[in-house]
Design a protein around this motif. Structure first.
Motif, short mmCIF file in Angstrom:
data_model
loop_
_atom_site.label_atom_id
_atom_site.label_comp_id
_atom_site.label_asym_id
_atom_site.label_seq_id
_atom_site.Cartn_x
_atom_site.Cartn_y
_atom_site.Cartn_z
N LEU B 107 0.84 -1.21 0.00
CA LEU B 107 0.00 0.00 0.00
C LEU B 107 0.87 1.26 0.00
CD1 LEU B 107 -2.90 1.11 0.26
CD2 LEU B 107 -2.66 0.96 2.72
N SER B 112 -3.40 2.78 -3.04
CA SER B 112 -4.55 1.89 -2.90
C SER B 112 -5.33 1.72 -4.19
CB SER B 112 -5.48 2.43 -1.82
OG SER B 112 -5.97 3.69 -2.22
N ARG B 113 -5.10 2.60 -5.16
CA ARG B 113 -5.88 2.52 -6.39
C ARG B 113 -5.44 1.28 -7.18
NH1 ARG B 113 -8.65 7.18 -8.59
NH2 ARG B 113 -7.37 8.78 -7.69
N ALA B 114 -6.39 0.44 -7.55
CA ALA B 114 -6.04 -0.74 -8.33
C ALA B 114 -5.55 -0.31 -9.70
CB ALA B 114 -7.26 -1.64 -8.48
N GLY B 116 -4.43 -1.25 -13.78
CA GLY B 116 -4.61 -2.18 -14.88
C GLY B 116 -3.28 -2.76 -15.34
N VAL B 117 -3.28 -4.02 -15.71
CA VAL B 117 -2.08 -4.68 -16.24
C VAL B 117 -2.49 -5.44 -17.50
CG1 VAL B 117 -0.18 -6.25 -15.74
CG2 VAL B 117 -1.44 -5.22 -13.86
N VAL B 205 -4.62 -12.17 -12.52
CA VAL B 205 -4.25 -10.99 -13.31
C VAL B 205 -4.74 -11.15 -14.75
CG1 VAL B 205 -2.35 -9.57 -14.13
CG2 VAL B 205 -2.32 -10.45 -11.80
N THR B 208 -8.69 -10.70 -14.41
CA THR B 208 -9.24 -9.40 -14.02
C THR B 208 -8.50 -8.25 -14.68
OG1 THR B 208 -7.77 -9.17 -12.13
CG2 THR B 208 -9.84 -10.31 -11.75
N GLY B 209 -7.27 -8.47 -15.11
CA GLY B 209 -6.51 -7.40 -15.74
C GLY B 209 -6.07 -6.31 -14.78
N SER B 210 -6.18 -6.56 -13.47
CA SER B 210 -5.76 -5.52 -12.53
C SER B 210 -5.04 -6.14 -11.33
CB SER B 210 -6.93 -4.72 -11.97
OG SER B 210 -8.07 -4.86 -12.74
N TYR B 213 -3.71 -4.09 -3.72
CA TYR B 213 -3.05 -4.66 -2.55
C TYR B 213 -3.96 -5.63 -1.80
CZ TYR B 213 -5.64 -1.75 0.71
OH TYR B 213 -6.64 -1.19 1.46
#
Lengths: 394, 293
Positions: B107, B112-114, B116-117, B205, B208-210, B213
């Motif tokens: 964190l 905290s913001r998720a 994208g990957v 990953v 969900t692509g994201s 933490y």
């Protein structure tokens, strides 16, 4: 309960004392804005943009000679993204002489701080808490939010889908994680049924934002006798982005409509080459807003902080200072009761976050200009136009 | 047709839960530790992928495997080895502490913001088999799970370390008396759980692509429930439990009326509470535990 009352009494006495103190203060002594917001922890990224925007607003007012002839000064106390700690943070800025209190961009995380400020007889402003409870009904008479509520957002994009796009059949996919989306989905459903009739709602389904997959929800959409014209995705990244990725991967390519939660481009990598995705929000952070004041603000922000805000929620932070300062100017005093009276007669007051209206009972905006943005070919921020809820459902 | 589609959906989710449950079950079987920090092994695998996004795929995958495994070995050495003689409750609390610590370090570092990957987006496409829609990712997940389970079975049956691990799972004190090296067996179990965790992170990953933490938290809860259903201490039971939880969860999502669907998880857990009334030891309780009772 008893302790709470005592605490309120103490806070009230303190506020009275500090009011007396300001009465004899020299004219140039600064007016203190106490920001009891999250500077660390999970909510911090959501408070960051609005807080920076508050600094810009205060600087501009100071450059024009201040408020009631006194300069504005913003002080901070970190709530550490802890719901219970919000009250302590609010008390902290009040103890340090805050004349009004700004709280976190969320009802759950901001209401404790707002209650303390309200109890101390100060105006408590949330930047972008979108729950209609934020105000007299949920907190107290001095609590306001600069947000456009979830119902207003839902109705605006629903009417656009019906009137402008001519769509007649919609499907609802609701993420059950947070209340904002439940409210968004509820108002979409009610307005859509008014417009397109019950047969216009092709179906609805729910998912949990943390579910690793939504395969059975996709199977259900695929099995519909007739595919809907569009899908409303009442959710937020990352859970919603994951759902979106799976919908598109499964070949569900209808237009998808969504809320302000999808502002910004940080989540886009999750859904490769996304198109036909529409959402409403406060403004475009990409410098292409149709309103010159917003474009101007974004470039000022980028100049001062080295990058544009992550989301346009920043506009609400600017407008909290802008709107409150207007009301103070009109009231000619910092006294909360008088300032509140001026705020409650705002009718389409031209603020940066949009024309703002407050009434005695409603301290949040519903029917207010929003920008409708489209994600196209993996790029977000394509401006479709300005929309506004015309008719709230009965 | 739709029944068959639902079945495929259910099995693919079950496969992932089984992998996660195996990681929890393995550690429990050798040292009676319910490792809630297992979710953080998954999360750290995900963040390794995020940090290396854009690198060659093989580099991303190997790096994530390495990071999760090293972290698993590290937490065993630092947090759990010194507590080996402590009560299971102490170990459990310690695993919570490790979990919070790692979450908050991430964190601090990433916020905290998720985020994208773009990881294996090719697996997102679905193949059409006579009206059945089978996403490639689900096929790959089921295949990988089956291969891994076969590999684990072979490892336990055929290798000396595997044999020692099984012995340790049966009766740890007895195993040590006949010369099984405790440190080695436990470290090995943690290394395997690290590998399993990073494979779960690949799935998460890619699906969900994201990354965020908290991405491991709900997975570890499901894994824990799965291993209880399967029978704590039994490795095969953990895998079976994972499949079962996945199938029940998807079936309820598919067949509950719409108004009840938001409460799906309540039904899932209610069913499992009832199940535990019927079989308190789970499906395949380990012999060692039964002896203690």
């Amino acid at each position: 309960m008893e302790g709470h009352r005592l605490q309120r009494l103490a806070a009230g006495l303190f506020a009275a004392a500090s009011l007396m103190a300001t009465g004899v203060a020299r004219a140039e002594e600064p007016i203190v804005i106490g920001a009891a917001i999250a500077q660390s922890g999970i909510i911090a990224p959501y408070d960051d943009g609005p807080a920076k925007a508050m600094e810009i607003a205060a600087e501009e007012i100071n450059a024009k000679g201040g408020l009631l002839g006194r300069p504005l000064k913003i002080i901070y106390s970190d709530t550490k993204s802890d719901i219970a700690y919000g009250a302590t943070a609010a008390q902290d800025v009040i103890d340090k002489g805050a004349n009004m209190v700004v709280v976190t961009c969320d009802y759950d995380y901001g209401s404790a701080a707002a209650s303390v400020a309200d109890g101390a007889g100060l105006i408590a402003f949330s930047t972008c808490a979108g729950d209609p409870k934020f105000g007299p009904s949920g907190i107290g008479p001095n609590a306001f939010t600069m947000a456009t509520g979830a119902p207003g957002q839902a109705v605006a994009i629903t009417e656009w889908a019906y009137d402008k796009m001519g769509w007649r059949s919609g499907y609802l996919l609701l993420d059950t994680t947070i209340a904002f989306d439940a409210s968004f989905a509820d108002f979409f459903t009610r307005r859509w049924v008014e417009l397109a009739g019950p047969e216009g709602l092709a179906g609805k389904d729910t998912f949990g934002g943390e579910d690793p997959q939504i395969a059975s929800q996709i199977t259900r959409i695929k099995a519909l006798p007739k595919q809907p014209d569009f899908i409303v995705l009442a959710s937020f990244p990352p859970g919603g982005a994951s759902a979106l990725r799976q919908l598109r991967a499964a070949g569900i390519n209808q237009p998808i409509l969504a809320s302000e939660s999808w502002d910004g481009d940080y989540w886009l990598d999750a859904v490769p080459n996304l198109s036909d995705f529409y959402f409403v929000t406060y403004g475009s952070v990409f410098g292409n807003d149709t309103r010159p004041a917003v474009v101007d603000f974004m470039s000022k922000f980028e100049k001062k902080f080295g990058q544009r805000p992550v989301t346009s929620h920043a506009l609400t932070g600017y407008s909290v200072i802008q709107g409150w300062a207007k009301a103070v100017e009109q009231a000619g005093t910092l006294e909360a009761g008088k300032v509140r009276e001026k705020l409650e007669v705002f009718v389409d007051e031209p603020l940066l976050a949009g024309p703002t209206t407050f009434t005695k009972d409603s301290h949040i905006n519903m029917q207010r200009d929003l920008i409708l943005l489209e994600v196209k070919g993996g790029k977000t921020g394509n401006v479709v136009g300005i929309v506004k809820a015309k008719q709230m459902p009965k | 047709m739709i029944v068959l589609q639902n079945l495929i959906d259910a099995v693919s989710l079950g496969a992932v839960y089984a992998l996660a449950a195996l990681g929890i079950g393995l550690i429990f079987s050798v040292m009676r530790l319910i490792n809630f920090a297992h979710g953080e092994l998954i999360m750290v695998g995900g963040f390794t992928l995020y940090t290396l996004a854009g690198q060659p795929l093989l580099v991303m995958i190997l790096a994530a495997l390495l990071t999760s495994t090293v972290l698993a070995l590290g937490m065993e050495r630092v947090a759990f080895r010194t507590l080996r003689k402590a009560s299971p409750a102490t170990l459990l609390i310690s695993s919570f502490a490790v979990s919070y610590l790692i979450q908050h370090i991430v964190l601090l570092a990433f916020g905290s913001r998720a985020m994208g990957v773009a990881f294996l987006p090719e697996l997102g496409t679905a193949i059409d088999l006579g009206g059945l829609r089978i996403p490639l990712l689900q096929l790959v997940t089921i295949a990988v799970t089956l291969v891994l389970m076969a590999g684990l079975v072979a490892f336990f049956r055929l290798s000396e370390t595997g044999l020692q691990m099984r012995a340790a799972a049966e009766d740890f004190t007895m195993a040590r008396l006949v010369g099984v090296k405790a440190n080695r067996v436990i470290a090995f179990a943690f290394a395997i759980s690290g590998v399993l965790a990073s494979i779960v992170s690949f799935y998460l990953v890619a699906q969900t692509g994201s990354v965020s933490y908290k991405m491991g938290v709900s997975m570890v809860l499901i894994a824990f429930v799965s291993s209880v259903i399967g029978g704590m201490g039994s490795i095969a039971g953990a895998a079976l439990g994972g499949f079962l939880v996945g199938i029940v969860s998807v079936s309820l999502q598919a067949y509950l009326p719409v108004d009840l669907r938001p409460y799906r998880d309540a039904f899932v857990f209610l069913l499992f509470v009832l199940f535990l009334f019927w079989r308190p030891d789970g499906l395949l309780a380990s012999r060692a535990d039964r002896d203690r009772v």
